[in-house]
Scaffold this active site. Sequence first.
Site, PDB file in Angstrom:
ATOM      1  N   SER A  65     -35.690  35.257  -4.412  1.00  0.00           N
ATOM      2  CA  SER A  65     -36.228  35.348  -3.059  1.00  0.00           C
ATOM      3  C   SER A  65     -37.600  34.714  -2.962  1.00  0.00           C
ATOM      4  O   SER A  65     -38.389  34.738  -3.905  1.00  0.00           O
ATOM      5  CB  SER A  65     -36.318  36.828  -2.643  1.00  0.00           C
ATOM      6  OG  SER A  65     -36.958  36.957  -1.391  1.00  0.00           O
ATOM      7  N   SER A  66     -37.866  34.163  -1.780  1.00  0.00           N
ATOM      8  CA  SER A  66     -39.193  33.598  -1.514  1.00  0.00           C
ATOM      9  C   SER A  66     -40.131  34.648  -0.936  1.00  0.00           C
ATOM     10  O   SER A  66     -41.318  34.376  -0.750  1.00  0.00           O
ATOM     11  CB  SER A  66     -39.063  32.431  -0.529  1.00  0.00           C
ATOM     12  OG  SER A  66     -38.521  32.896   0.700  1.00  0.00           O
ATOM     13  N   THR A 112       0.841  -1.208   0.000  1.00  0.00           N
ATOM     14  CA  THR A 112       0.000   0.000   0.000  1.00  0.00           C
ATOM     15  C   THR A 112       0.871   1.252   0.000  1.00  0.00           C
ATOM     16  O   THR A 112       0.515   2.272  -0.594  1.00  0.00           O
ATOM     17  CB  THR A 112      -0.904   0.009   1.243  1.00  0.00           C
ATOM     18  OG1 THR A 112      -1.829  -1.080   1.169  1.00  0.00           O
ATOM     19  CG2 THR A 112      -1.690   1.318   1.357  1.00  0.00           C
ATOM     20  N   ASN A 113       2.043   1.148   0.614  1.00  0.00           N
ATOM     21  CA  ASN A 113       2.878   2.319   0.831  1.00  0.00           C
ATOM     22  C   ASN A 113       3.550   2.843  -0.434  1.00  0.00           C
ATOM     23  O   ASN A 113       4.067   3.972  -0.433  1.00  0.00           O
ATOM     24  CB  ASN A 113       3.934   2.012   1.896  1.00  0.00           C
ATOM     25  CG  ASN A 113       3.318   1.551   3.197  1.00  0.00           C
ATOM     26  OD1 ASN A 113       2.104   1.625   3.377  1.00  0.00           O
ATOM     27  ND2 ASN A 113       4.141   1.066   4.096  1.00  0.00           N
TER      28      ASN A 113
END
Length: 473
Positions: free
Chosen positions: A321-322, A144-145
Amino acid sequence: MPVCAGEVRLERDLLGEKAVPIDATYGIHTDRALANFPLSGRMVHPELTRALVLVKRACARANMETGDLPLHVGEAILSACDEALSGLLPEIGITDALQGGAGTSANMNANEVLANRAEEILGGRRGDYARVHPLHHVNLHQSTNDVFPTAIKVAAITLLRRLEKSLAALQTAFQDKEREFASVVKMGRTQLQDACPITLGAEFSAYGEALSRDRWRVFKCEERLRVVNLGGTAVGTGITAPRDYIFCVVDKLREDTGLGLSRAENLVDATQNADCFVEVSGILKAVAVNLMKISSDLRLLASGPRAGLGEIHLPEVQAGSSIMPGKVNPVICEAVGQAALRVMALDGLTASAAMSGQLELNAFLPLLADALLEGLSLLDAACAMFRTKCVEGLAADPAACEEHVHRSWATVVALVPAIGYEAAVEVAREVRETGKTVPQAVLERGLLSAPELRRLLSAETMTVLGQGREGKP
């Protein structure tokens, strides 16, 4: 052969037996990792998964060439790798992005899926490992290394190249706007206060130039990642790997990826130190800084649109915007800014992970990989979004720019060489006190003729470098 019980099969490792879903292409190591690391909810970055497969493919080719891997086994592994690269083995890369073990879980996940698929290709069953073994064959002469750091570099180079193209396209978009706005004179501002006239094109030229530097830095920093430690195995000494394999495996990876990779001269250094990733991450932070500044500038220039600067108009992409009817927000610029801030934060993570290595290995490489690759992907997406949804469609408002120039007493700065500082001060005072425009005050005082005033406030005069000896550009 594993013992099957119902919908599972039993596999064995150092810790004992464990049930694995019978149809899974992964094995016991992956199954333990899925149980052990329920952390981020994100899988390994897809480009890192692809790079891991490319590394496994190169290693198989090298082992076949040295005679250490039987040809029929090697060919089956290569076929499995090709299927994975085509997206046909989706269980590669399913471990959590954050994991202990310096990337061992991701490496073993790739080993198991490729081994099981190769086993099937040769007539066996998933989990048999009689013909193809995850460790004895797929992981032959590897650790893995050396696999995981090499894969990070391959993935990062791939993403760097994508980012460079996105930056180039964004740079071109700003350069197009520079030419389009070349004749639009506007008020330049320092410290958010009126300073002196400039053209909108000149402002946009600065954005293009900043992106040009980013593009060049991103292009050049690939060099920092081309040196890999593949062949160094556990700590960089190449333990368990034959010398002829070590000498040829990077050549195979270079052929398979098309990248200019080379084996590190000091494999111990390349295995334990991760400072090259910090250097690359710093360049990504520089890109993010420029994107933040540019996107913030565009928001400011487009502010209003009636009660702000309103000197440019951004493409309207969604209602804003709401509760406030008719409001449209600069959402693309805001999103780019958020991506930039995220990348700057990820740079801190990359540095922290890189300095967390101890002695011969850095166990925090999964965090480093996740941060670095996410940053690369974010910047690539942000540049493409910024270009297509904002920059290419934005437009100037020449009337608003002209009004700001005429109503700001800062405009007199451009007239000082022609009328003198004291006269300019009086004009500025009159404009401030009466609300007149600068041209109106200058003409009423008879300080300049209308043609000369137009020339001094023209786009041509605003863009020429410096002033002539006689007050002419």
